[in-house]
Design a protein around this motif. Structure first.
Motif, PDB file in Angstrom:
ATOM      1  N   ASP A 170       6.952   1.126  -5.342  1.00 37.86           N
ATOM      2  CA  ASP A 170       7.023  -0.428  -5.245  1.00 37.86           C
ATOM      3  C   ASP A 170       8.425  -0.930  -5.547  1.00 37.86           C
ATOM      4  O   ASP A 170       8.714  -1.175  -6.725  1.00 37.86           O
ATOM      5  CB  ASP A 170       5.989  -1.001  -6.468  1.00 37.86           C
ATOM      6  CG  ASP A 170       5.765  -2.377  -6.225  1.00 37.86           C
ATOM      7  OD1 ASP A 170       6.673  -3.081  -5.506  1.00 37.86           O
ATOM      8  OD2 ASP A 170       4.574  -2.885  -6.807  1.00 37.86           O
ATOM      9  N   GLN A 213       0.232 -11.040  -6.565  1.00 38.69           N
ATOM     10  CA  GLN A 213       1.353 -10.359  -6.841  1.00 38.69           C
ATOM     11  C   GLN A 213       2.528 -11.298  -7.347  1.00 38.69           C
ATOM     12  O   GLN A 213       3.269 -11.045  -8.311  1.00 38.69           O
ATOM     13  CB  GLN A 213       1.928  -9.951  -5.506  1.00 38.69           C
ATOM     14  CG  GLN A 213       1.254  -8.843  -4.813  1.00 38.69           C
ATOM     15  CD  GLN A 213       1.494  -7.424  -5.397  1.00 38.69           C
ATOM     16  OE1 GLN A 213       2.288  -7.339  -6.183  1.00 38.69           O
ATOM     17  NE2 GLN A 213       0.560  -6.585  -4.859  1.00 38.69           N
ATOM     18  N   THR A 222       2.336  -3.343   0.323  1.00 41.57           N
ATOM     19  CA  THR A 222       1.453  -3.018  -0.926  1.00 41.57           C
ATOM     20  C   THR A 222       0.890  -1.747  -0.935  1.00 41.57           C
ATOM     21  O   THR A 222       0.203  -1.757   0.346  1.00 41.57           O
ATOM     22  CB  THR A 222       0.793  -4.315  -1.506  1.00 41.57           C
ATOM     23  OG1 THR A 222      -0.256  -4.481  -0.626  1.00 41.57           O
ATOM     24  CG2 THR A 222       1.703  -5.455  -1.303  1.00 41.57           C
TER      25      THR A 222
END
Lengths: 169, 290
Positions: free
Chosen positions: A34, A74, B129
């Motif tokens: 990430d 997010q 993601t």
């Protein structure tokens, strides 16, 4: 100017994450690092809670829009990440890479856990134990590996900008 | 305490943003049917870059062996090196052409054996993601691609179109765990109707539950699950997955099962969009004339 640079950095990291890193599958592991989380942590550690909050919010929103899933998860997670890491920033020595790596690892486990909780709250079909073992821990390890490169780049840019007087902390 | 909290502007702003984000989450979770203009703008800006990067990655992956071989032969004498390089380059070009030819032939054969109107698309990006199982493909509104069209590969079903843009589209895979990503199917052996939902791209399995009943009456490991006869989206009889695990509520009652998708969802390069499904018609016999 600094906002444009940071926005470009986040956008590029999202594109890299969805193309180059997604094509580098390792056997048995199906997660990608990430990069956005790593960047938010690094910038929050370098620049404090206010910038951490704004960068986290904007980066998270971009990620939400790109993801096409529920908007806000997010954004909330990355914003809280930026804010909380920025809040503890003054207690650490900025040149210590080990601390940065440890913060990235802990932040990934904690905030990906938070993401898991939010996605599950909105009806996603996740098994908590499997998600921790198959997503969160491998992502944290990957993040830990890429952190030194990003932090080195951001720390040097920060030092250069300080020397050139582009901004004042 | 409360007075102190409200005096702290930063915390107040943070609280307002959190509330606002929760509101957006609730709204987008319930009414996420069409892409907003900001999302559209972002995808329009990002998709061409992803397409370009995807091409670059493909180029490097195809030619990396060539480059390595080139370095290996550098130690040899000039003449041999020239000949070797020439032959090697030619050989690799032939190999690349051969494998490309094989792949295209396979694709063409698959397309020709289908009665449906299929469009071939290339996967240009995978969801950044780890929480969603979606792909971006290089076909969009320009080729009349529409939301909810089935996306398949020669092995079976992989998902459906979730968002359509002018020159690209997003495919939601059958393993995506989000709410509402459920498809209907049947157990090929027993013809029992089932509902299939995703369990996440890392999990690589789908959950199967009986469509009408509370439990399965007859289900075995390795049973094939296919698309249903009356599906609005998917062509009938396409393989979805095989049963790998039975979840038992009690000794004899199986209420859920896990299936492994037939198609390898981690290495998708080309997919087929079913623009119009044309299942062969099962003709009924005419009644005898009196």
């Amino acid at each position: 100017m600094i906002i444009v640079k940071l926005s470009l950095l986040v956008l590029i990291s999202i594109i890299i994450q969805s193309t180059i890193l997604s094509s580098l599958y390792m056997p048995g592991l199906l997660v990608t690092p990430d990069l956005v989380l790593v960047i938010v942590v690094c910038l929050a550690l370098l620049r404090g809670s206010d910038e951490g909050l704004i960068i986290g919010l904007c980066a998270g929103l971009l990620l939400d829009l790109k993801d096409g899933n529920i908007i806000g998860i997010q954004a909330l997670s990355k914003m809280l990440l930026g804010f909380s890491v920025g809040t503890i920033q003054k207690k650490f020595f900025k040149d210590n890479y080990l601390i940065v790596i440890a913060v990235v690892f802990i932040a990934t486990v904690f905030f990906d856990g938070f993401n898991l909780f939010l996605y599950s709250s909105f009806g996603a079909n996740y098994n908590f134990t499997q998600a921790f073992l198959n997503i969160i821990i491998p992502t944290a390890i990957f993040n830990l590996l890429v952190t030194p490169f990003f932090y080195y780049f951001l720390l040097n840019s920060e030092k250069k900008m300080n020397l050139n007087g582009e901004y004042k902390n | 305490m409360t007075h102190h909290l409200f005096n702290n502007k930063k915390l107040l702003i943070l609280g307002v943003i959190i509330l606002l984000l929760f509101w957006i989450m609730f709204v987008t979770a319930d009414h996420k049917s069409n892409e907003g203009s900001i999302e559209y703008f972002l995808h329009s800006a990002v998709d061409p870059l992803e397409n370009g990067l995807s091409l670059m990655i493909g180029f490097f992956q195809k030619n990396i062996k060539n480059i390595l071989e080139f370095h290996h032969t550098q130690g040899e004498n000039k003449k041999l090196k020239k000949i070797n390089n020439y032959l090697l380059t030619k050989q690799l070009q032939f190999d690349a052409l051969k494998s490309e030819n094989k792949r295209l032939r396979k694709a063409l054969e698959f397309k020709n054996t289908q009665t449906h109107d299929l469009i071939v698309a290339e996967v240009i990006a995978i969801n950044p993601t780890n929480w969603s199982a979606t792909l971006t493909i290089n076909r969009g509104r320009n080729l009349n691609i529409k939301k909810n069209m089935a996306v398949i590969v020669p092995e079976g079903v992989i998902g459906r179109i979730n968002e359509v843009r002018d020159y690209s589209a997003e495919v939601i895979l059958i393993t995506d765990p989000r709410q509402g990503n459920i498809i209907g199917g049947i157990i090929a052996r027993t013809k029992a109707l089932v509902l299939i939902s995703g369990k996440g791209k890392q999990n690589r399995f789908c959950l199967v539950q009986p469509a009408g009943d509370s439990h399965f009456t007859d289900l075995k490991k390795n049973d094939l699950v296919t698309t249903a006869e009356n599906s609005d989206i998917f062509p009938r009889g396409l393989p979805i997955g095989r049963v790998v695990k039975l979840n038992k509520r009690s000794e004899k009652v199986i209420n859920q099962a896990l299936i492994k998708p037939i198609a390898n969802l981690t290495k998708l390069q080309h997919v087929y969009i079913v623009r119009m499904k044309q299942d062969p018609i099962t003709r009924l016999e005419e009644p005898p004339k009196e």
